[in-house]
Write a protein that holds these residues in place. Structure first.
Motif, mmCIF file in Angstrom:
data_model
loop_
_atom_site.group_PDB
_atom_site.id
_atom_site.type_symbol
_atom_site.label_atom_id
_atom_site.label_comp_id
_atom_site.label_asym_id
_atom_site.label_seq_id
_atom_site.Cartn_x
_atom_site.Cartn_y
_atom_site.Cartn_z
ATOM 1 N N ASP A 97 -6.050 -51.215 1.154
ATOM 2 C CA ASP A 97 -7.315 -51.714 1.689
ATOM 3 C C ASP A 97 -7.402 -51.595 3.205
ATOM 4 O OD1 ASP A 97 -5.478 -53.605 2.434
ATOM 5 O OD2 ASP A 97 -6.614 -55.339 1.692
ATOM 6 N N GLY A 98 -6.447 -50.899 3.825
ATOM 7 C CA GLY A 98 -6.502 -50.713 5.276
ATOM 8 C C GLY A 98 -5.936 -51.863 6.067
ATOM 9 N N GLY A 99 -5.298 -52.814 5.404
ATOM 10 C CA GLY A 99 -4.691 -53.944 6.088
ATOM 11 C C GLY A 99 -3.399 -54.362 5.403
ATOM 12 N N ILE A 100 -2.449 -54.838 6.185
ATOM 13 C CA ILE A 100 -1.164 -55.268 5.645
ATOM 14 C C ILE A 100 -1.101 -56.790 5.700
ATOM 15 C CG2 ILE A 100 1.343 -55.176 5.905
ATOM 16 C CD1 ILE A 100 1.028 -52.482 7.274
ATOM 17 N N CYS A 101 -1.058 -57.413 4.543
ATOM 18 C CA CYS A 101 -0.930 -58.866 4.479
ATOM 19 C C CYS A 101 0.521 -59.225 4.153
ATOM 20 C CB CYS A 101 -1.876 -59.457 3.442
ATOM 21 S SG CYS A 101 -1.535 -58.894 1.759
ATOM 22 N N VAL A 102 0.811 -60.511 4.030
ATOM 23 C CA VAL A 102 2.181 -60.953 3.743
ATOM 24 C C VAL A 102 2.673 -60.379 2.424
ATOM 25 C CG1 VAL A 102 3.623 -62.965 3.243
ATOM 26 C CG2 VAL A 102 1.978 -63.060 5.118
ATOM 27 N N ASN A 103 1.794 -60.375 1.407
ATOM 28 C CA ASN A 103 2.193 -59.858 0.102
ATOM 29 C C ASN A 103 2.482 -58.353 0.165
ATOM 30 O OD1 ASN A 103 2.529 -60.257 -2.834
ATOM 31 N ND2 ASN A 103 0.746 -58.910 -2.979
ATOM 32 N N ASP A 104 1.636 -57.614 0.912
ATOM 33 C CA ASP A 104 1.877 -56.180 1.104
ATOM 34 C C ASP A 104 3.231 -55.937 1.750
ATOM 35 O OD1 ASP A 104 -0.536 -55.403 0.012
ATOM 36 O OD2 ASP A 104 -1.585 -55.394 1.931
ATOM 37 N N LEU A 105 3.510 -56.702 2.802
ATOM 38 C CA LEU A 105 4.782 -56.539 3.509
ATOM 39 C C LEU A 105 5.959 -56.801 2.578
ATOM 40 C CD1 LEU A 105 4.592 -58.070 7.125
ATOM 41 C CD2 LEU A 105 5.101 -55.719 6.478
ATOM 42 N N SER A 106 5.849 -57.842 1.787
ATOM 43 C CA SER A 106 6.947 -58.198 0.895
ATOM 44 C C SER A 106 7.241 -57.074 -0.091
ATOM 45 C CB SER A 106 6.605 -59.488 0.140
ATOM 46 O OG SER A 106 7.624 -59.821 -0.768
ATOM 47 N N ILE A 107 6.180 -56.556 -0.738
ATOM 48 C CA ILE A 107 6.359 -55.499 -1.741
ATOM 49 C C ILE A 107 6.766 -54.188 -1.075
ATOM 50 C CG2 ILE A 107 5.174 -54.135 -3.506
ATOM 51 C CD1 ILE A 107 3.373 -56.587 -3.989
ATOM 52 N N GLY A 108 6.074 -53.851 0.028
ATOM 53 C CA GLY A 108 6.341 -52.585 0.700
ATOM 54 C C GLY A 108 7.745 -52.498 1.261
ATOM 55 N N LEU A 109 8.213 -53.584 1.880
ATOM 56 C CA LEU A 109 9.556 -53.570 2.459
ATOM 57 C C LEU A 109 10.620 -53.532 1.366
ATOM 58 C CD1 LEU A 109 9.227 -56.043 5.463
ATOM 59 C CD2 LEU A 109 9.453 -53.570 5.548
ATOM 60 N N PHE A 164 2.683 -47.156 7.689
ATOM 61 C CA PHE A 164 1.578 -48.077 7.425
ATOM 62 C C PHE A 164 1.083 -47.934 5.985
ATOM 63 C CE2 PHE A 164 -2.882 -49.294 7.315
ATOM 64 C CZ PHE A 164 -2.879 -50.511 7.973
ATOM 65 N N GLN A 165 0.967 -46.684 5.525
ATOM 66 C CA GLN A 165 0.467 -46.461 4.168
ATOM 67 C C GLN A 165 1.449 -46.956 3.116
ATOM 68 O OE1 GLN A 165 -0.283 -42.269 4.504
ATOM 69 N NE2 GLN A 165 -2.480 -42.573 4.797
ATOM 70 N N VAL A 166 2.743 -46.829 3.394
ATOM 71 C CA VAL A 166 3.744 -47.341 2.451
ATOM 72 C C VAL A 166 3.650 -48.859 2.349
ATOM 73 C CG1 VAL A 166 6.219 -47.633 2.054
ATOM 74 C CG2 VAL A 166 5.331 -45.410 2.745
ATOM 75 N N LEU A 167 3.450 -49.525 3.488
ATOM 76 C CA LEU A 167 3.393 -50.987 3.498
ATOM 77 C C LEU A 167 2.038 -51.527 3.035
ATOM 78 C CD1 LEU A 167 5.273 -51.733 6.870
ATOM 79 C CD2 LEU A 167 6.186 -51.788 4.543
ATOM 80 N N ASP A 168 0.977 -50.718 3.178
ATOM 81 C CA ASP A 168 -0.350 -51.129 2.709
ATOM 82 C C ASP A 168 -0.420 -50.892 1.200
ATOM 83 O OD1 ASP A 168 -2.987 -51.820 2.405
ATOM 84 O OD2 ASP A 168 -3.777 -49.982 3.332
ATOM 85 N N VAL A 169 0.191 -51.787 0.453
ATOM 86 C CA VAL A 169 0.392 -51.585 -0.981
ATOM 87 C C VAL A 169 -0.921 -51.433 -1.734
ATOM 88 C CG1 VAL A 169 1.344 -52.627 -3.073
ATOM 89 C CG2 VAL A 169 2.586 -52.818 -0.915
#
Length: 545
Positions: free
Chosen positions: A92-104, A84-89
């Motif tokens: 802010d405690g939440g994973i949005c589409v942009n977070d997912l894109s960068i994190g993945l 979760f922390q890796v994907l929560d770029v």
């Protein structure tokens, strides 16, 4: 991040849900593989909802594929927090589409924006546009269960591995024939990654088989809508013919369209509909008579209605209007299918299978298109069902009579309430079907995503019945408007005026005249159409599941 060919899932992503040891894993090894505990970022995880990871599933569950029993416990929660922390770029405690894109991408996993939006949408329970830790955990667990069901469905030999023969068999069950060479390609190379990453392989160890861990690791962060086997098992098929318009057609895979299997399904569905409508035609004609003629002063009931029809025109009169009802199946199905495919493109979907909202929009628009095209046949069906003995010699005579006496506009009487009834019918039908499907998958699915014949029939019958019930007052007003010219001395009322007249003179229950025979025909219609559909599929060379 580059990877060696033959392996694509980083250790951090592997086993995040179930930290099970496969048969060849040595005891004492870290189930997570190479990822040490120190890899966890130092910042705390911010959650907006309680985390519920304290109730892991039992470690001996026969529903899981061999070597896939879940472990749970503190290590599982720790690894989920790390992921979760890796994907929560942005932290802010939440994973949005942009977070997912960068994190993945940091993990070497590439998804399209459409796929990422589906992941967030599927797990976002509070509709704030992002996944907090609780939502993230719930999504992964729910998604993994679906993956497990698909794996069990494909694992025909029940040996915990999927080979090329099982892939061929599964596709044959869906009406798609492929060679063993094609099956091996599917097995080995599922899809290409980003341009900077090497080709990804599902079969990581080169055995030409896929075990549960390889299957889960490859699909773990794919959106649930990209699991076509689950959807194909639950296709809301044309076999559920209840004598009414099924507004959302079947969706066919690219292979089915390429091999021509789609038209065989449509032909089988049309033939099944013709047989089932013919068998239940007496109940359908009784419904029309009760919709038009029944009132407080003339409380036509089922037995009396049948006696009246036989007394007036003999046993053959029970099937008046059935000919045109059967004839309109072919053009309506063809136009609806073509319109549905076009609507899918117009709403911008490049997926073979659509989400429920997209299906509702595309299906409703396709329904409007097909109904508009064949609506004069609906008027003819009502007039022929209501005709007296000797009034018309056939369909053509009836059409000529209406054209000469009432003009072209008569063929579109009741058009507005008919179109207005499409959205509640399709919406409730789809919503009930999806609700029942998800309930069954959550509560009863263990060994397979395939629900079986009786569950499919029960879900299809219930959803279609609920859809009809919701739009029945509009259907009754439509029929009354189509029949107004046949009632001698009767007023020619608009839709709103007719609604007010019925409620004022007959009460709200007057809007549901003929409901009993309409519901009486549902179960026999569905049962007959299913049997005929399966028989025709075999004759047309489409194997049943």
């Amino acid at each position: 991040m580059g990877h060696q060919q033959g392996s694509w899932m980083p250790p951090l992503l592997s086993d995040v849900i179930c930290q099970c040891r496969s048969g060849d894993t040595q005891r004492g090894m870290d189930p997570g593989g190479e990822e040490p505990a120190s890899a966890a970022p130092s910042k705390p995880v911010t959650t907006s909802k309680p985390v519920t990871t304290s109730n892991p599933e039992p470690t001996s569950n026969p529903a899981w594929p061999p070597g896939a029993d879940p472990c749970g416990g503190p290590e599982q929660e720790h690894r989920l927090k790390v992921l979760f922390q890796v994907l929560d770029v942005n932290g802010d405690g939440g994973i949005c589409v942009n977070d997912l894109s960068i994190g993945l991408k940091k993990l070497g996993v590439h998804r399209t924006e459409h796929e990422l939006m589906k992941i967030v949408k599927a797990g976002d329970k509070d509709l704030d546009g992002q996944l907090d830790f609780g939502e993230f955990v719930h999504y992964l667990k729910d998604h993994e269960k679906k993956l497990r069901l698909v794996f069990k469905s494909l694992d025909k030999k029940n040996d915990g591995r999927i080979d090329s023969q099982e892939i061929m068999q599964s596709l044959r069950d869906l009406g798609v024939s492929i060679s063993e060479e094609q099956a091996e390609k599917i097995l080995k190379r599922i899809r290409r990654g980003h341009v900077v990453a090497p080709v990804r392989y599902m079969d990581k160890n080169g055995t030409m088989t896929i075990d549960w861990a390889e299957w889960r690791d490859y699909h773990l962060l794919h959106p649930a809508g990209n699991i076509p086997e689950i959807i194909l098992y639950w296709k809301h098929s044309t076999i559920f013919d209840v004598g009414e318009s099924l507004l959302v057609p079947d969706e066919f895979t690219a292979e089915e369209k390429k091999t021509g299997m789609w038209w065989r399904h449509l032909v089988a569905g049309g033939g099944a509909g013709a047989v089932s409508r013919t068998c239940t035609a007496p109940l359908d004609r009784l419904k029309v008579l009760m919709q038009v003629h029944a009132s407080k002063s003339n409380s036509m009931h089922i037995t009396g209605g049948f006696q009246q029809m036989i007394r007036e025109g003999g046993v053959r009169s029970l099937w008046r209007g059935n000919g045109i009802n059967v004839i309109k199946i072919a053009p309506e199905s063809a136009i609806k299918f073509m319109a549905y495919e076009q609507m899918k493109r117009l709403i911008g979907s490049d997926q073979e299978t659509l989400g429920i909202t997209e299906r509702l929009v595309a299906g409703s628009l396709a329904g409007v298109t097909s109904q508009s095209s064949i609506y004069p046949m609906e008027v003819l069906k009502t007039r022929l069902a209501l005709r007296r003995t000797g009034q018309y010699s056939g369909i053509v005579h009836c059409a000529k009579h209406i054209l000469q006496k009432e003009g072209v506009a008569a063929f579109y009487k009741g058009y507005v309430p008919n179109m207005l009834g499409i959205i509640p019918y399709a919406g409730i039908d789809l919503a009930v079907y999806e609700t029942l499907k998800n309930y069954w998958l959550q509560r009863y699915a263990t060994d397979s995503a395939d629900p079986g014949v009786f569950v499919l029939l029960a879900c299809g019958t219930t959803s279609s019945t609920c859809g009809q019930l919701s739009s029945y007052p509009l259907a009754l007003v439509r029929t009354r408007m189509q029949a107004q010219a046949t009632l001698e001395g009767g007023p020619q009322m608009s839709m709103s005026a007719l609604f007010r007249h019925i409620v004022r003179t007959e009460g709200p229950l007057g809007l549901y005249r003929g409901l009993a025979p309409n519901f009486m025909k549902v179960i026999p219609s569905v049962s007959i159409s299913y049997v005929v559909y399966e028989s025709l599929k075999i004759r047309l060379g489409v194997q049943s599941k």
